[in-house]
Design an enzyme around this catalytic site. Structure first.
Site, PDB file in Angstrom:
ATOM      1  N   GLY A   1       0.689  -1.140   0.069  1.00  0.00           N
ATOM      2  CA  GLY A   1       0.255   0.437   0.252  1.00  0.00           C
ATOM      3  C   GLY A   1       0.648   1.265   0.211  1.00  0.00           C
ATOM      4  O   GLY A   1       0.148   2.111  -0.046  1.00  0.00           O
TER       5      GLY A   1
ATOM      6  N   ARG B   1     -15.329 -17.526  -9.537  1.00  0.00           N
ATOM      7  CA  ARG B   1     -14.606 -16.098 -10.037  1.00  0.00           C
ATOM      8  C   ARG B   1     -15.977 -14.948 -10.541  1.00  0.00           C
ATOM      9  O   ARG B   1     -15.883 -13.697  -9.731  1.00  0.00           O
ATOM     10  CB  ARG B   1     -13.860 -16.787 -11.065  1.00  0.00           C
ATOM     11  CG  ARG B   1     -12.081 -15.233 -11.306  1.00  0.00           C
ATOM     12  CD  ARG B   1     -11.833 -15.486 -10.597  1.00  0.00           C
ATOM     13  NE  ARG B   1     -10.484 -14.459 -10.565  1.00  0.00           N
ATOM     14  CZ  ARG B   1      -9.650 -14.552  -9.112  1.00  0.00           C
ATOM     15  NH1 ARG B   1      -9.331 -15.402  -7.958  1.00  0.00           N
ATOM     16  NH2 ARG B   1      -8.970 -13.201  -9.117  1.00  0.00           N
TER      17      ARG B   1
ATOM     18  N   ALA C   1       9.496   7.732  -8.708  1.00  0.00           N
ATOM     19  CA  ALA C   1       8.172   7.873  -9.977  1.00  0.00           C
ATOM     20  C   ALA C   1       6.853   7.756  -9.826  1.00  0.00           C
ATOM     21  O   ALA C   1       6.520   8.434  -9.350  1.00  0.00           O
ATOM     22  CB  ALA C   1       8.890   6.636 -10.431  1.00  0.00           C
ATOM     23  N   GLU C   2       7.239   6.221  -9.274  1.00  0.00           N
ATOM     24  CA  GLU C   2       5.453   6.234  -8.611  1.00  0.00           C
ATOM     25  C   GLU C   2       4.506   6.647  -7.459  1.00  0.00           C
ATOM     26  O   GLU C   2       3.790   7.137  -7.999  1.00  0.00           O
ATOM     27  CB  GLU C   2       5.500   4.820  -8.291  1.00  0.00           C
ATOM     28  CG  GLU C   2       6.681   3.284  -8.972  1.00  0.00           C
ATOM     29  CD  GLU C   2       5.766   1.532  -8.435  1.00  0.00           C
ATOM     30  OE1 GLU C   2       5.039   2.101  -7.482  1.00  0.00           O
ATOM     31  OE2 GLU C   2       6.794   1.408  -8.306  1.00  0.00           O
TER      32      GLU C   2
ATOM     33  N   HIS D   1       1.722   1.723 -13.163  1.00  0.00           N
ATOM     34  CA  HIS D   1       2.940   0.421 -13.828  1.00  0.00           C
ATOM     35  C   HIS D   1       4.671   0.610 -13.934  1.00  0.00           C
ATOM     36  O   HIS D   1       5.194   1.746 -13.876  1.00  0.00           O
ATOM     37  CB  HIS D   1       3.102  -0.713 -14.837  1.00  0.00           C
ATOM     38  CG  HIS D   1       3.839  -1.157 -15.249  1.00  0.00           C
ATOM     39  ND1 HIS D   1       3.050  -2.943 -15.167  1.00  0.00           N
ATOM     40  CD2 HIS D   1       5.182  -1.717 -15.858  1.00  0.00           C
ATOM     41  CE1 HIS D   1       4.115  -3.725 -15.397  1.00  0.00           C
ATOM     42  NE2 HIS D   1       5.076  -2.823 -16.360  1.00  0.00           N
TER      43      HIS D   1
HETATM   44  C1  GRF Z   1       4.274  -1.333  -6.737  1.00  0.00           C
HETATM   45  O1  GRF Z   1       5.839  -1.425  -7.521  1.00  0.00           O
HETATM   46  C2  GRF Z   1       3.633  -0.702  -7.708  1.00  0.00           C
HETATM   47  O2  GRF Z   1       4.506  -0.216  -9.231  1.00  0.00           O
HETATM   48  C3  GRF Z   1       2.831  -2.228  -8.156  1.00  0.00           C
HETATM   49  O3  GRF Z   1       3.038  -2.832  -7.001  1.00  0.00           O
HETATM   50  C4  GRF Z   1       3.960  -2.226  -6.405  1.00  0.00           C
HETATM   51  C5  GRF Z   1       3.799  -2.275  -4.964  1.00  0.00           C
HETATM   52  O4  GRF Z   1       2.918  -1.208  -4.911  1.00  0.00           O
HETATM   53  N1  GRF Z   1       1.342  -2.194  -8.977  1.00  0.00           N
HETATM   54  P1  GRF Z   1       1.831  -0.800  -3.474  1.00  0.00           P
HETATM   55  O5  GRF Z   1       2.893  -0.700  -2.269  1.00  0.00           O
HETATM   56  O6  GRF Z   1       1.261  -2.605  -2.632  1.00  0.00           O
HETATM   57  O7  GRF Z   1       1.362   0.239  -3.965  1.00  0.00           O
END
Ligand code: GRF
Length: 214
Positions: free
Chosen positions: A12, A66, A180-181, A110
């Site tokens: 998270g 599902r 970045a993220e 991503h």
């Molecule tokens: C991150 O690297 C994100 O890019 C990928 O999942 C990873 C964990 O994300 N989709 P988070 O720490 O749970 O936000």
């Protein structure tokens, strides 16, 4: 006010970046209505709880099949009243019926510069392992609208990150997250919250906003 539903599966840290950006004003005109995890042990749920944000776990194994899981997820999203669904470290494949329902109202982060190192089976540490194996000098992260494909939707923002000679996949993953993220995810949400972008013919364009949003 843009209502957000944030889907998580793990640590998270992207959720935390959104929470912090709303708190410090880097995101305005948006509110997290609910955090939903497919994983009951996701630390992301603790982050939501600590921030006083509604959260719930919708776990596939709690459903007969599902399809029932997808129905429950869609119902939860609709009940939340979310205008924008944010996949923040979400490891669930979102079914077509939900993608269609939230066309150009669902975004994903991503950990590469799409179209590099993305698509089926490219997630988590594998993305960074492949980037190091290829010897790229620059990598980064991408925020994009979600379409029926895998990491194929219109790109909203990207941010590049330098690859260092002695990087391990773990060190590179952390740098991509930090540099970045956690920067472009909040920024993308703020742009959408101010109507500052539009998806046109598979591309995202900036549009002038009344409040002159940057
Ligand atoms: C991150 O690297 C994100 O890019 C990928 O999942 C990873 C964990 O994300 N989709 P988070 O720490 O749970 O936000």
């Amino acid at each position: 006010m843009l209502k957000l539903a944030v889907l998580v599966s793990g640590g998270g840290t992207n959720l935390q970046a959104i929470i912090d950006a709303i708190a410090d004003g880097r995101i305005t005109n948006a509110k997290i209505e609910i955090v939903i995890s497919n994983n009951p042990h996701a630390y992301a749920l603790k982050r939501a709880e600590k921030a006083g944000i509604s959260f719930r776990c919708i776990c596939p194994r709690d459903y007969a099949d599902r399809e029932d899981f997808h129905e429950a997820l869609l119902l939860a999203l609709e009940q939340s009243g979310a205008d924008l669904v944010v996949l923040a470290g979400c490891m669930v494949v979102i079914p077509e019926q939900i993608v269609r329902r939230y066309e150009n109202r669902m975004i994903n982060i991503h950990p590469s510069l799409i179209p590099s190192f993305c698509g089926k089976d490219y997630y988590g540490l594998r993305v960074h392992e492949e980037a190091l194996a290829r010897g790229v000098k620059v990598t980064g992260a991408t925020v994009h609208f979600v379409d029926a494909g895998t990491d194929t939707g219109p790109i909203i923002l990207q941010k590049a990150v330098k690859v260092e000679e002695d990087d391990t996949p773990e060190v590179l993953q952390r740098r991509v997250m930090e540099e970045a993220e956690w920067v472009i995810m909040p920024r993308a949400i703020d742009l959408i919250a101010h109507g500052a972008i539009q998806a046109v013919d598979g591309k995202v364009i900036r549009v002038k906003t009344e409040d002159g949003h940057r």
